[in-house]
Every structure is written in structure tokens, then in C-alpha cells.
Design an enzyme around this catalytic site. Structure first.
Site, PDB file in Angstrom:
ATOM      1  N   CYS A  83       0.786  -1.143  -0.109  1.00 34.43           N
ATOM      2  CA  CYS A  83      -0.146  -0.045   0.026  1.00 34.43           C
ATOM      3  C   CYS A  83       0.957   1.280   0.055  1.00 34.43           C
ATOM      4  O   CYS A  83       1.548   1.358  -0.845  1.00 34.43           O
ATOM      5  CB  CYS A  83      -0.915  -0.296   0.935  1.00 34.43           C
ATOM      6  SG  CYS A  83      -2.363   1.055   0.986  1.00 34.43           S
ATOM      7  N   HIS A 200      -3.896  -4.600  -0.192  1.00 36.52           N
ATOM      8  CA  HIS A 200      -3.399  -5.302   0.954  1.00 36.52           C
ATOM      9  C   HIS A 200      -3.512  -6.751   1.001  1.00 36.52           C
ATOM     10  O   HIS A 200      -4.412  -7.343   0.856  1.00 36.52           O
ATOM     11  CB  HIS A 200      -4.199  -4.676   2.163  1.00 36.52           C
ATOM     12  CG  HIS A 200      -3.909  -3.781   2.384  1.00 36.52           C
ATOM     13  ND1 HIS A 200      -2.945  -3.179   3.393  1.00 36.52           N
ATOM     14  CD2 HIS A 200      -4.738  -2.339   2.165  1.00 36.52           C
ATOM     15  CE1 HIS A 200      -2.998  -1.604   3.624  1.00 36.52           C
ATOM     16  NE2 HIS A 200      -4.049  -1.198   2.853  1.00 36.52           N
ATOM     17  N   GLU A 202      -2.622  -8.746   3.175  1.00 36.80           N
ATOM     18  CA  GLU A 202      -3.069  -9.188   4.387  1.00 36.80           C
ATOM     19  C   GLU A 202      -4.706  -9.287   4.746  1.00 36.80           C
ATOM     20  O   GLU A 202      -5.009  -9.841   5.739  1.00 36.80           O
ATOM     21  CB  GLU A 202      -2.049  -8.684   5.453  1.00 36.80           C
ATOM     22  CG  GLU A 202      -2.620  -7.381   5.968  1.00 36.80           C
ATOM     23  CD  GLU A 202      -2.263  -6.197   5.174  1.00 36.80           C
ATOM     24  OE1 GLU A 202      -2.479  -5.035   5.402  1.00 36.80           O
ATOM     25  OE2 GLU A 202      -1.666  -6.550   3.781  1.00 36.80           O
TER      26      GLU A 202
END
Length: 222
Positions: A83, A200, A202
Site C-alpha cells: 500500500c 493489501h 494481508e
């Protein structure tokens, strides 16, 4: 073979705990730290980032993070940005009329996305190039984005003398679903030891987990 050692760089920005857990699930031993020596010694360095470009650069410089990144890359040691952690790898960013110098690892400007709806938030597909290691097995999957700024023009120039392993592979994405209504921006880059994603991983479920495993696997021979 030894488990790869990864440092998630702690400079006061990013979803730090979720990044640590995600990389651990990808098969690495992870330490969250801003210590220069520890970050230099790790097999891989993950640079997270959320919020404003200027604030992230201020935090990064406070721990000499831009030097850590540069020194690792000069020695061919892997770094991955996520990001705003990707955005700060470029030359400069401009937000609300404020221009800030980035790490300068790639030429280019981080600027506001030109789309009817900003921020660009939610799940989106990407256009991964042929030969991508990062997106192997997840080329058609969706990833989670949340950002108002991005790199809309890739300007790194290479030539025939650039080693094939250092020829950048650039992945693109586009906002919006209506033809002509969206804006294309860089979604990910693989460039020698330096990789990064605008989305992202994650927060991207199984696809993001697979993508992080792809990165961690490369660290075993780093």
C-alpha cells in the site's frame, strides 16, 4: 532448509500486527522492529504503510528506513512494500497540494486517482504480466484495495543490457466497472529484489495468503 527470517519494518505506519500474522502464516519467522541491524540481517524486509505519503516518509526517515531499504537493495536483498509502503518507493508523492520526496527506488509520481468514486475501496482484479512469480496461481483472483492515490504512469526505462532478472514486471488494475469511467494504476511491481503491491495481501483472504507465500518462497534462496 531453514525457515526464512522476515522483518516487518516498524516506523509507526501500517497494519503491523496483521502484516506480521500474515507473513507468519506464509511460512516465515517474523520480527516487528525498526532496528537497522536486524532489518539488514533478515532474509526479507516487509515495508507496510497506511495513511498519507508525507506522514509515512516522516516516520520512515525517523528510523533511517530509506537507508535500510537502499542498502538492502544495493546488496540484492529482498524488500516488499504494501500500500503506502509501495508508494513511498517512488520518487515523489503529491497530496492536497503538498509534494513530498519519496525513497526514489523507482521514478514516478504518486498522485490522486482520476475516477468518479474515490477512494478506490474493495475487491478488484488485476492484470498480471506473463511470467509473474508473485501472482503465480492467483492471476485471476481478486485483491483488497483501499486508497485514493496511486502511480498512474510507469516510467522506469530499461534496455537490452538490463539483466532479465531485473526487468520489471508491472501489474495494473483499474477503478470502476464502466468502460471509460475508470483509471488505470500500478497494482504491483516485481523488479529484481524489490517487489510491492498497492493492495493489501494481508486483507485479501486466500489469494493474498498465496501471494505472500509466493514471496516468502523466494527468500529461501535469497
Amino acid at each position: 532448509m531453514a525457515t526464512p527470517q522476515v522483518v516487518v519494518l516498524d516506523y509507526g505506519s501500517g497494519n503491523l500486527r496483521s502484516a506480521v500474522r500474515a507473513v507468519e502464516r506464509a511460512g516465515a519467522e517474523v520480527e516487528l522492529t525498526g532496528d537497522l541491524d536486524t532489518a539488514m540481517a533478515a532474509d526479507g524486509l516487509l515495508v507496510p504503510g497506511v495513511g498519507a505519503f508525507e506522514a509515512c516518509m516522516t516516520g520512515l526517515r525517523a528510523i533511517r528506513g530509506e537507508r535500510i531499504i537502499a542498502r538492502r537493495l544495493s546488496g540484492g536483498r529482498p524488500v516488499m512494500g504494501i500500500c503506502v509502503g509501495m508508494q513511498i518507493l517512488f520518487e515523489r508523492g503529491i497530496e492536497h497540494g503538498v509534494e513530498t520526496e519519496g525513497c526514489g527506488e523507482w521514478p514516478g509520481l504518486v498522485e490522486r486517482i482520476q475516477a468518479p468514486i474515490v477512494p478506490h475501496m474493495g475487491w478488484n482484479t488485476v492484470e498480471a504480466p506473463q511470467g509473474s512469480t508473485l501472482f503465480e496461481g492467483v492471476e485471476k483472483e481478486r485483491f483488497y484495495f483501499v486508497h485514493s492515490y496511486g502511480v498512474r504512469d510507469w516510467s522506469l526505462v530499461t534496455n537490452d543490457r538490463t539483466p532479465e532478472s531485473h526487468q520489471p514486471l508491472v501489474t495494473w488494475a483499474e477503478t470502476g466497472s464502466d468502460a471509460g469511467a475508470g483509471d488505470r494504476f500500478v497494482a504491483a511491481v516485481e523488479n529484481g529484489p524489490l517487489w510491492a503491491t498497492q493492495f493489501h495481501p494481508e486483507k485479501s483472504g486466500d489469494a493474498g495468503a498465496a501471494l505472500l507465500r509466493n514471496w516468502v518462497k523466494t527468500l529461501k534462496s535469497a
